[in-house]
Scaffold this motif. Structure first.
Motif, PDB file in Angstrom:
ATOM      1  N   ILE A 114      43.847 -70.468  80.651  1.00 53.69           N
ATOM      2  CA  ILE A 114      43.014 -70.715  81.825  1.00 53.69           C
ATOM      3  C   ILE A 114      43.619 -70.075  83.071  1.00 53.69           C
ATOM      4  N   ILE A 115      44.902 -70.306  83.292  1.00 53.21           N
ATOM      5  CA  ILE A 115      45.561 -69.728  84.475  1.00 53.21           C
ATOM      6  C   ILE A 115      45.616 -68.217  84.374  1.00 53.21           C
ATOM      7  N   HIS A 116      45.921 -67.708  83.185  1.00 50.42           N
ATOM      8  CA  HIS A 116      46.018 -66.255  82.975  1.00 50.42           C
ATOM      9  C   HIS A 116      44.705 -65.557  83.339  1.00 50.42           C
ATOM     10  N   PHE A 174      37.363 -71.968  76.020  1.00 46.36           N
ATOM     11  CA  PHE A 174      36.864 -73.161  75.331  1.00 46.36           C
ATOM     12  C   PHE A 174      37.988 -74.183  75.219  1.00 46.36           C
ATOM     13  N   ASN A 175      37.638 -75.361  74.771  1.00 53.96           N
ATOM     14  CA  ASN A 175      38.581 -76.460  74.689  1.00 53.96           C
ATOM     15  C   ASN A 175      39.477 -76.290  73.458  1.00 53.96           C
ATOM     16  N   VAL A 176      40.668 -75.788  73.688  1.00 49.89           N
ATOM     17  CA  VAL A 176      41.629 -75.573  72.609  1.00 49.89           C
ATOM     18  C   VAL A 176      42.465 -76.842  72.440  1.00 49.89           C
ATOM     19  N   PRO A 177      42.615 -77.340  71.213  1.00 52.44           N
ATOM     20  CA  PRO A 177      43.394 -78.570  71.011  1.00 52.44           C
ATOM     21  C   PRO A 177      44.811 -78.508  71.557  1.00 52.44           C
ATOM     22  N   ASN A 178      45.433 -77.321  71.489  1.00 57.20           N
ATOM     23  CA  ASN A 178      46.784 -77.143  72.028  1.00 57.20           C
ATOM     24  C   ASN A 178      46.686 -76.993  73.544  1.00 57.20           C
ATOM     25  N   TRP A 179      46.951 -78.080  74.292  1.00 52.85           N
ATOM     26  CA  TRP A 179      46.743 -78.068  75.740  1.00 52.85           C
ATOM     27  C   TRP A 179      47.661 -77.079  76.449  1.00 52.85           C
ATOM     28  N   MET A 212      40.492 -64.062  70.419  1.00 52.25           N
ATOM     29  CA  MET A 212      40.707 -64.557  71.772  1.00 52.25           C
ATOM     30  C   MET A 212      40.447 -66.052  71.888  1.00 52.25           C
ATOM     31  N   ILE A 213      41.051 -66.651  72.897  1.00 55.60           N
ATOM     32  CA  ILE A 213      40.682 -68.018  73.256  1.00 55.60           C
ATOM     33  C   ILE A 213      40.181 -68.076  74.704  1.00 55.60           C
ATOM     34  N   GLY A 214      40.097 -66.915  75.325  1.00 49.46           N
ATOM     35  CA  GLY A 214      39.565 -66.836  76.681  1.00 49.46           C
ATOM     36  C   GLY A 214      39.632 -65.418  77.181  1.00 49.46           C
ATOM     37  N   TYR A 215      38.778 -65.086  78.150  1.00 47.86           N
ATOM     38  CA  TYR A 215      38.808 -63.731  78.701  1.00 47.86           C
ATOM     39  C   TYR A 215      38.129 -63.693  80.064  1.00 47.86           C
TER      40      TYR A 215
END
Length: 369
Positions: A214-216, A202-207, A188-191
């Motif tokens: 973030i929106i999801h 977290f701050n993912v390099p791929n904006w 995951m990169i967010g939940y």
């Protein structure tokens, strides 16, 4: 692989077992005056914890499902409870400032707080990045409620603080998330966590990917805090994930990278077009009847794509019926599950026979670019 299910579904097998126990043997509280209690119990790491909140359900053996004053939901077994007290005083959720202080006491002094009008953000990295995330949250918040108001659904604003934890990098995310949800964090990169009512990223390099995540996840959080969906109720995953992917599409021409709800989700459209060649005849039925396709790594990618496509199709072609369907789902009670047949019948009652819907769905999606 796409982000996995809303975190509760992968959160803790023990929670599922406790939930089943409560669902089989509960005392209804929904139609009575709020049952406010202060409960002291031994947490999973055997530390003593005292919470104040509203009992949502209570089993005859003394187990409880309880919404805390900070919006968290606890499912507590009777042998964990060391003291309980019914509170007659008026109860109200904690303030954003209180939420910030409570979170700082839990997370430690390496975290700082950034507050927006509607969010409490705990971060351990750059304040500049925390402010970027906060700006996205506030854009979503405004547009989310405007969107549903335009559908003639006046949703109430959240009554508990909206809390987000923003980590500085992947290592920091893994350290935090693995302790909370286990090895699932690696994929995951967010939940959004149904139990804690918090979202974490977290701050993912791929904006672009960062904006989508973030929106999801913030869409999940809003949906579960404004009455659009009820936590721990039977919310079909195609609905939850379809809504989040409908809202998330980034706009890379825009400096803010997100500006409008309902743009074509190009990632999921590409996955839909790639998978449509091998789509089974009963694909719509299996999507509606069960959440299993989202939980299976081999089928999850196309399930997300089909859930987005179905949501996009229904909002564009049957918006009034879709909103009425969501309103019916929003009346679901915690831990009350619908059968596969009931799920399909509820969908058909809103949109018509499955075969006709599927035919129109496929025809419409062939034209989407």
């Amino acid at each position: 692989m796409p982000r996995l299910v809303i975190l509760f579904f992968a959160l803790n097998l023990a929670f599922a077992a406790i939930s089943r126990s409560l669902a089989e043997d509960v005392s209804a509280t929904a139609d009575e005056s709020p049952d406010i209690r202060r409960i002291t119990f031994r947490d999973k790491d055997d530390t003593s914890r005292t919470i104040l909140g509203e009992v949502m359900q209570e089993a005859q053996d003394g187990g409880v499902m309880m919404k805390c004053d900070d919006g968290r939901i606890w499912i507590i077994q009777p042998d964990q409870i060391t003291d309980r007290e019914k509170i007659a005083d008026e109860y109200s959720p904690i303030s954003p400032d209180e939420a910030a202080q409570r979170m700082l006491s839990e997370l430690g002094d390496r975290f700082s707080v950034y507050q927006t009008p509607h969010y409490v953000i705990l971060y351990d990295g750059s304040e500049v990045y925390a402010k970027q995330v906060g700006s996205l949250f506030e854009q979503l918040y405004k547009n989310f409620f405007t969107f549903w108001k335009n559908q003639r659904w006046q949703l109430p604003e959240p009554d508990h603080p909206l809390v987000a934890i923003v980590l500085k990098d992947h290592d920091s995310f893994l350290n935090h998330a693995t302790a909370e949800i286990g090895p699932t964090a690696k994929s995951m990169i967010g939940y959004y966590n149904l139990a804690s009512n918090q979202m974490t990223t977290f701050n993912v390099p791929n904006w672009e990917r960062n904006v989508s995540t973030i929106i999801h996840e913030a869409t999940h959080q809003l949906a579960y805090n404004c009455g659009l969906q009820q936590r721990y109720a039977d919310n079909p995953m195609w609905v939850s994930e379809g809504l989040a992917t409908f809202f998330e599409s980034p706009d890379m021409r825009n400096p803010g990278r997100w500006r409008a709800i309902g743009r074509v989700n190009q990632v999921n459209l590409a996955r839909w077009k790639s998978g449509i060649r091998n789509r089974p005849d009963d694909s719509l039925a299996t999507l509606l009847a069960s959440d299993q396709r989202y939980k299976d790594a081999e089928t999850a990618t196309f399930a997300y794509a089909e859930g987005w496509a179905l949501t996009y199709f229904l909002i564009k072609t049957s918006r009034k019926e879709y909103v009425a369907y969501l309103q019916s789902l929003s009346q679901g009670k915690p831990l009350a599950e619908r059968s596969a047949r009931e799920r399909v019948e509820m969908f058909e009652a809103a949109f018509g026979p499955l075969d006709k819907v599927d035919k129109s769905f496929l025809t419409y999606m062939r034209r989407v670019k």
